[in-house]
Design a protein around this motif. Structure first.
Motif, PDB file in Angstrom:
ATOM      1  N   GLU A 267       0.857  -1.182   0.000  1.00 22.10           N
ATOM      2  CA  GLU A 267       0.000   0.000   0.000  1.00 22.10           C
ATOM      3  C   GLU A 267       0.892   1.230   0.000  1.00 22.10           C
ATOM      4  O   GLU A 267       1.710   1.437   0.898  1.00 22.10           O
ATOM      5  CB  GLU A 267      -0.928  -0.003   1.210  1.00 22.10           C
ATOM      6  CG  GLU A 267      -1.995   1.076   1.140  1.00 22.10           C
ATOM      7  CD  GLU A 267      -3.137   0.807   2.093  1.00 22.10           C
ATOM      8  OE1 GLU A 267      -3.990   1.710   2.266  1.00 22.10           O
ATOM      9  OE2 GLU A 267      -3.183  -0.285   2.679  1.00 22.10           O
ATOM     10  N   SER A 268       0.724   2.035  -1.051  1.00 20.52           N
ATOM     11  CA  SER A 268       1.550   3.222  -1.224  1.00 20.52           C
ATOM     12  C   SER A 268       0.997   4.383  -0.411  1.00 20.52           C
ATOM     13  O   SER A 268      -0.183   4.420  -0.066  1.00 20.52           O
ATOM     14  CB  SER A 268       1.608   3.603  -2.707  1.00 20.52           C
ATOM     15  OG  SER A 268       2.310   4.809  -2.884  1.00 20.52           O
ATOM     16  N   LYS A 269       1.873   5.323  -0.110  1.00 21.83           N
ATOM     17  CA  LYS A 269       1.444   6.517   0.601  1.00 21.83           C
ATOM     18  C   LYS A 269       0.709   7.480  -0.327  1.00 21.83           C
ATOM     19  O   LYS A 269      -0.078   8.308   0.127  1.00 21.83           O
ATOM     20  CB  LYS A 269       2.651   7.225   1.220  1.00 21.83           C
ATOM     21  CG  LYS A 269       3.350   6.417   2.298  1.00 21.83           C
ATOM     22  CD  LYS A 269       4.543   7.170   2.863  1.00 21.83           C
ATOM     23  CE  LYS A 269       5.270   6.350   3.927  1.00 21.83           C
ATOM     24  NZ  LYS A 269       6.450   7.074   4.458  1.00 21.83           N
ATOM     25  N   GLU A 270       1.006   7.382  -1.615  1.00 21.41           N
ATOM     26  CA  GLU A 270       0.367   8.234  -2.603  1.00 21.41           C
ATOM     27  C   GLU A 270      -0.700   7.433  -3.353  1.00 21.41           C
ATOM     28  O   GLU A 270      -0.640   6.201  -3.425  1.00 21.41           O
ATOM     29  CB  GLU A 270       1.406   8.767  -3.601  1.00 21.41           C
ATOM     30  CG  GLU A 270       2.496   9.601  -2.970  1.00 21.41           C
ATOM     31  CD  GLU A 270       1.973  10.913  -2.438  1.00 21.41           C
ATOM     32  OE1 GLU A 270       0.955  11.409  -2.971  1.00 21.41           O
ATOM     33  OE2 GLU A 270       2.567  11.454  -1.485  1.00 21.41           O
ATOM     34  N   PRO A 271      -1.710   8.094  -3.929  1.00 18.93           N
ATOM     35  CA  PRO A 271      -2.708   7.380  -4.736  1.00 18.93           C
ATOM     36  C   PRO A 271      -2.035   6.613  -5.875  1.00 18.93           C
ATOM     37  O   PRO A 271      -1.112   7.109  -6.522  1.00 18.93           O
ATOM     38  CB  PRO A 271      -3.603   8.496  -5.261  1.00 18.93           C
ATOM     39  CG  PRO A 271      -3.445   9.607  -4.270  1.00 18.93           C
ATOM     40  CD  PRO A 271      -2.017   9.525  -3.797  1.00 18.93           C
ATOM     41  N   ALA A 272      -2.512   5.388  -6.085  1.00 16.82           N
ATOM     42  CA  ALA A 272      -1.871   4.510  -7.065  1.00 16.82           C
ATOM     43  C   ALA A 272      -2.783   4.198  -8.241  1.00 16.82           C
ATOM     44  O   ALA A 272      -2.652   3.161  -8.883  1.00 16.82           O
ATOM     45  CB  ALA A 272      -1.446   3.204  -6.384  1.00 16.82           C
ATOM     46  N   SER A 273      -3.727   5.085  -8.524  1.00 17.13           N
ATOM     47  CA  SER A 273      -4.744   4.767  -9.529  1.00 17.13           C
ATOM     48  C   SER A 273      -4.166   4.600 -10.935  1.00 17.13           C
ATOM     49  O   SER A 273      -4.530   3.677 -11.658  1.00 17.13           O
ATOM     50  CB  SER A 273      -5.826   5.852  -9.536  1.00 17.13           C
ATOM     51  OG  SER A 273      -5.248   7.120  -9.781  1.00 17.13           O
ATOM     52  N   HIS A 274      -3.249   5.475 -11.339  1.00 15.76           N
ATOM     53  CA  HIS A 274      -2.747   5.418 -12.721  1.00 15.76           C
ATOM     54  C   HIS A 274      -1.222   5.463 -12.766  1.00 15.76           C
ATOM     55  O   HIS A 274      -0.643   6.071 -13.659  1.00 15.76           O
ATOM     56  CB  HIS A 274      -3.318   6.576 -13.544  1.00 15.76           C
ATOM     57  CG  HIS A 274      -4.811   6.520 -13.696  1.00 15.76           C
ATOM     58  ND1 HIS A 274      -5.450   5.537 -14.419  1.00 15.76           N
ATOM     59  CD2 HIS A 274      -5.783   7.323 -13.202  1.00 15.76           C
ATOM     60  CE1 HIS A 274      -6.765   5.736 -14.372  1.00 15.76           C
ATOM     61  NE2 HIS A 274      -6.987   6.813 -13.633  1.00 15.76           N
ATOM     62  N   VAL A 275      -0.582   4.820 -11.830  1.00 18.89           N
ATOM     63  CA  VAL A 275       0.879   4.804 -11.856  1.00 18.89           C
ATOM     64  C   VAL A 275       1.350   3.838 -12.941  1.00 18.89           C
ATOM     65  O   VAL A 275       0.663   2.868 -13.260  1.00 18.89           O
ATOM     66  CB  VAL A 275       1.443   4.398 -10.474  1.00 18.89           C
ATOM     67  CG1 VAL A 275       1.001   5.373  -9.417  1.00 18.89           C
ATOM     68  CG2 VAL A 275       1.016   2.984 -10.106  1.00 18.89           C
TER      69      VAL A 275
END
Length: 850
Positions: free
Chosen positions: A26-34
């Motif tokens: 689980e990333s600290k930043e949003p991972a929607s479109h990485v």
């Protein structure tokens, strides 16, 4: 990091051997479109925005490798193509960095921080990176341009400009490494020569949605691109095809059709196999979801999906690909453009991600495992899945749908088979004469033949299978003049001949508005028959010389014409509801069956079982007629009608749906009959058993208007497996090539325009080509090993609706319609077939060219 855990169960046991969630972060930043990337050994993704993380896919126990060097969020990641050294490139707004994973791993083991090589700075928003096959050049898609960077010198080799939107994907051509193809948010693709920095091809706007992904398949030499609304566009990269569009596919429609086919297969299974275990599986309510094509990757199914090893259709030449979407994973076949397997995330309640924002898939050749990397669209989770491809595909395929079927019979005719029927006159023993000699009347229990040596019939000495093998290389033995006239037609048909390309000859068929509805060659290649809309049936010599024989008597357009195996009789069906049998030698009607015999109009009719029966379809019924034609040459007694016909068998289709087309082999003994129904089903009947043998649903999106089998000819010899190939066609849905043994669609041909008129199809005698009519006034020739047409034959001025190959010589005839002064209705080219137009304009002559 999460431990591996199985997440799916079925009736066959735990399907942890189908899909396993190997890792979770689980990333600290949003991972929607990485951005995501997968290779044979690693998968890479950015975590916490600017940290590049790598997981080992072969050994989950390895600790993740983290690479730090970017200050801005990473927007693109790509692996190199060489194994040693294995490179990975990452890009952000500030840097484009190249990393050597071997060196980075060594640095970590030494307790040092790994460092990469900066390839460029402040190049803009980079959405895609791609390394050349030799890992010497990297393509950086920055904004609406592509920068070609030399990895060794870190210099810009070329700057490719021309897109009007952000470049979203790019790929190097595997067999022409100086070629690179890119797609963009401007909804087009471009082909570049990056060595000279020039544009080779610029496509038109394909869709209303941005193009997101791109893949080049080296086996089929096709370009596949997907857009945000779930549309796939496939183009041919074969030299000379000029980047023509092969087909366009809706992923949503294909998914729905695949689900219906799977459900129909499950209904055919035993009851205990229809209820899978629901532990870990939850269907829930159906939710309407878009299917954007987030990623494309090659998929090797050669060891799983078996294709017929004939005519270039071996599994080694059949390509498949992974399609990653927000709702699931799809395995797509590039030969038949159908889905082989579907995996919906929402079907697995234990899966951490149900809607994906980004997706990357990788599967190695000859490996059962595939690795999928997913990010959550509405969260911060990133997971790595391990998929067992074979178990996934086999769980959704049919269970021996038609593997027991074959055009060549494997058993004898049963005693109760309809094929054993004989007429009363044939089975009745002639009465003994009233007056007999005393000597003859005293002979009892004696052999019928008193000679010491009786010539064998041959059935005891020959192998049993020979009786049912296709008749290859047989010739009609006629008089001396006939053999001299035949000339080269008595030779073996050249199996390696090229398809037709040149116009050779033309011939007028009829004057006035009379369209040709159907054409067919006789089995010996000496005659061709043509059914017209003006109620006439014409029989030409194959070289189109002399005056044609005219058969009149129908009160409607002739819709079906068929030759007998011995080429002495013609069978025709008409829209007036009658079925007529004609004598070619006498040019007269031999038998007529009207509406009093058939309750429904006859849609299809042909000779069957080497001219033993007449096979026809009437409404929802398949009917078998036994006929007798009196061939007495007594001209005085000719007025007495001795010809007769009797229905010996009738069989309704499943669901009693109307039959739109049927096909069966008449050149050799075969038990199987193929039928297509109005409800888009394909049903196979075994007339030896007198029942339906197999059925498949949703054959086309519209009802099939023609079934065409690969029957070969008496002038060619094909592999036995090749006779199990057949093709179906429907308006607006192209041509599908099937294997009777598996009832699988093996290839789809969609290059010809056919949206409203029922354009006909035909196999070449060599079994290598399929010809088709089209609505653009052309006849199209397809090679069975390719999904796009090989030749486009011009010459007609109206829709071409019927085609047929000559069985004896490498030439092709085509019938068409023209409104110009030439009054041309057809073309003839050098391979062996004929095509017919759909309609005739008023005041035009209808001609055939050969």
């Amino acid at each position: 990091m999460g431990e591996p855990r199985g997440i799916f169960c079925s009736a066959q046991g735990c399907v942890g051997d189908v899909i396993i969630e190997q890792r979770l972060v689980e990333s600290k930043e949003p991972a929607s479109h990485v951005p995501l990337a997968c290779s044979a050994q690693y998968c890479a993704f950015p975590v916490d925005g600017n940290v590049l993380c790598l997981w080992n896919t072969t050994d989950p126990s390895y600790q993740p490798l983290t690479l730090r060097g970017h200050h801005e969020p990473i927007t693109a990641v790509a692996f190199g193509n060489t194994v040693s050294p294995l490179l990975i490139c990452s890009a952000s707004q500030d840097y484009v960095i190249m990393w050597s994973l071997d060196e980075c791993r060594q640095k970590v083991l030494q307790g040092l921080s790994p460092r990469g090589v900066v390839m460029g700075t402040l190049l803009g928003q980079v959405l895609c990176l791609r390394l050349s096959p030799d890992d010497r050049t990297v393509a950086v898609c920055a904004g609406n341009k592509i920068l070609m960077l030399d990895i060794e010198s870190r210099s810009i080799l070329a700057e490719l400009e021309g897109h009007r939107g952000h470049v979203t994907a790019a790929e190097f051509c595997p067999w022409q490494t100086h070629i690179i193809i890119s797609v963009s948010e401007d909804r087009s693709f471009k082909v570049w020569d990056h060595h000279v920095g020039s544009l080779i091809y610029n496509s038109p706007v394909l869709t209303a949605f941005p193009l997101l992904s791109l893949l080049i398949d080296a086996k089929s030499r096709q370009l596949v691109t997907g857009c945000a609304n779930g549309q796939l566009w496939i183009f041919s990269l074969v030299e000379g095809h000029h980047f023509r569009c092969v087909t366009r596919v809706s992923l949503k429609k294909k998914s729905e059709s695949f689900s219906r086919r799977v459900e129909s297969r499950l209904c055919c299974l035993p009851e205990e196999s229809q209820h899978p275990c629901t532990h870990g599986l939850e269907k829930g309510d159906e939710v309407e979801a878009s299917l954007p094509v987030l990623g494309l990757a090659p998929c090797d199914l050669s060891a799983i999906v078996s294709a017929p090893c004939v005519c270039g259709l071996s599994s080694e030449t059949t390509s498949c690909l992974w399609i990653g979407s927000s709702a699931g994973l799809f395995i797509f076949n590039l030969a038949n453009f159908e889905l082989e397997a579907v995996l919906h995330y929402r079907d697995f309640r234990s899966l951490s991600i149900h809607v994906a924002g980004s997706c990357a898939v990788m599967s190695k050749a000859n490996d059962d495992k595939a690795i999928c990397l997913l990010t959550s669209l509405f969260g911060r989770k990133i997971v790595m899945l391990e998929i067992r491809v074979a178990a996934l595909v086999r769980s959704q395929q049919g269970h021996d749908a038609g593997r027991h079927l074959s055009v060549l019979p494997r058993t004898c005719v049963g005693p109760t088979s309809p094929l054993c029927f004989t007429t009363a006159k044939e089975s009745k023993t002639p009465p003994a004469p009233q007056r007999q000699s005393a000597g003859r009347s005293t002979v009892k229990d004696q052999p019928l033949v008193f000679h010491t040596k009786v010539r064998s019939s041959g059935y005891a000495s020959a192998p049993h299978v020979t009786m049912f093998s296709p008749k290859a290389n047989t010739r009609k033995r006629g008089d001396h003049s006939s053999r001299c006239r035949d000339g080269p037609r008595s030779k073996e048909y050249p199996l390696e001949s090229s398809p037709p390309t040149k116009l050779y000859k033309q011939r007028v068929l009829a004057h006035g508005p009379a369209a040709a509805h159907c054409v067919q060659y006789s089995g010996d290649g000496q005659w061709l028959a043509c059914g017209l809309a003006n109620h006439l049936l014409l029989a030409f010599r194959a070289d189109l010389s002399g005056t044609p024989t005219v058969f009149s008597g129908h009160d409607g357009a002739v819709s079906t014409v068929c030759w007998s195996h011995d080429s002495r009789w013609l069978l025709s069906a008409s829209q007036d509801g009658t079925l007529r049998l004609w004598s070619l030698r006498r040019a007269e009607l031999a038998l007529c069956l009207g509406k009093d015999v058939f309750s429904k109009p006859v849609r299809s009719a042909q000779f069957y079982y080497v001219d033993t029966f007449v096979l026809l379809s009437s409404g929802p019924e398949l009917q078998l007629l036994k006929y007798h034609i009196d061939t007495c040459k007594d001209e005085i007694q000719r007025y007495k009608q001795k010809n007769r016909c009797k229905r010996v068998f009738r069989l309704p289709t499943t669901g009693r749906t109307e039959i739109t087309s049927l096909s069966a082999v008449n050149d050799f003994y075969s038990y199987l009959v193929l039928t297509a129904g109005r409800n888009r089903t394909l049903e196979v009947f075994d007339l030896n058993a007198g029942r339906s043998a197999a059925m498949t649903v949703e054959v086309h999106s519209r009802p099939v208007h023609q079934i065409c089998q690969n029957k070969g000819s008496s002038f060619t010899t094909q592999q036995h497996e090749a006779y199990n190939l057949f093709a179906t066609t429907a308006s607006g849905d192209g041509i599908k090539l099937w294997d009777l043994r598996t009832l699988r669609c093996e290839r789809l041909f969609e290059g010809h325009p056919n949206h409203g008129y029922p354009c006909g199809i035909a196999f070449s005698p060599c079994g290598r080509y399929v010809a088709s009519g089209a609505e653009d006034r052309h006849a199209y020739m397809y090679d069975l090993g390719s999904s796009t047409f090989s030749h486009r034959l011009a010459g007609h001025t109206d829709t071409v609706t019927s085609v047929a190959f000559s069985p004896a010589a490498p030439q092709v005839d085509a019938v068409g319609v023209t409104a110009d002064w030439q009054q041309d209705a057809g073309i003839l080219v050098n391979h062996g077939g004929i095509s017919a137009p759909s309609r005739m304009r008023s005041g035009c002559d209808h001609a055939v060219a050969c």
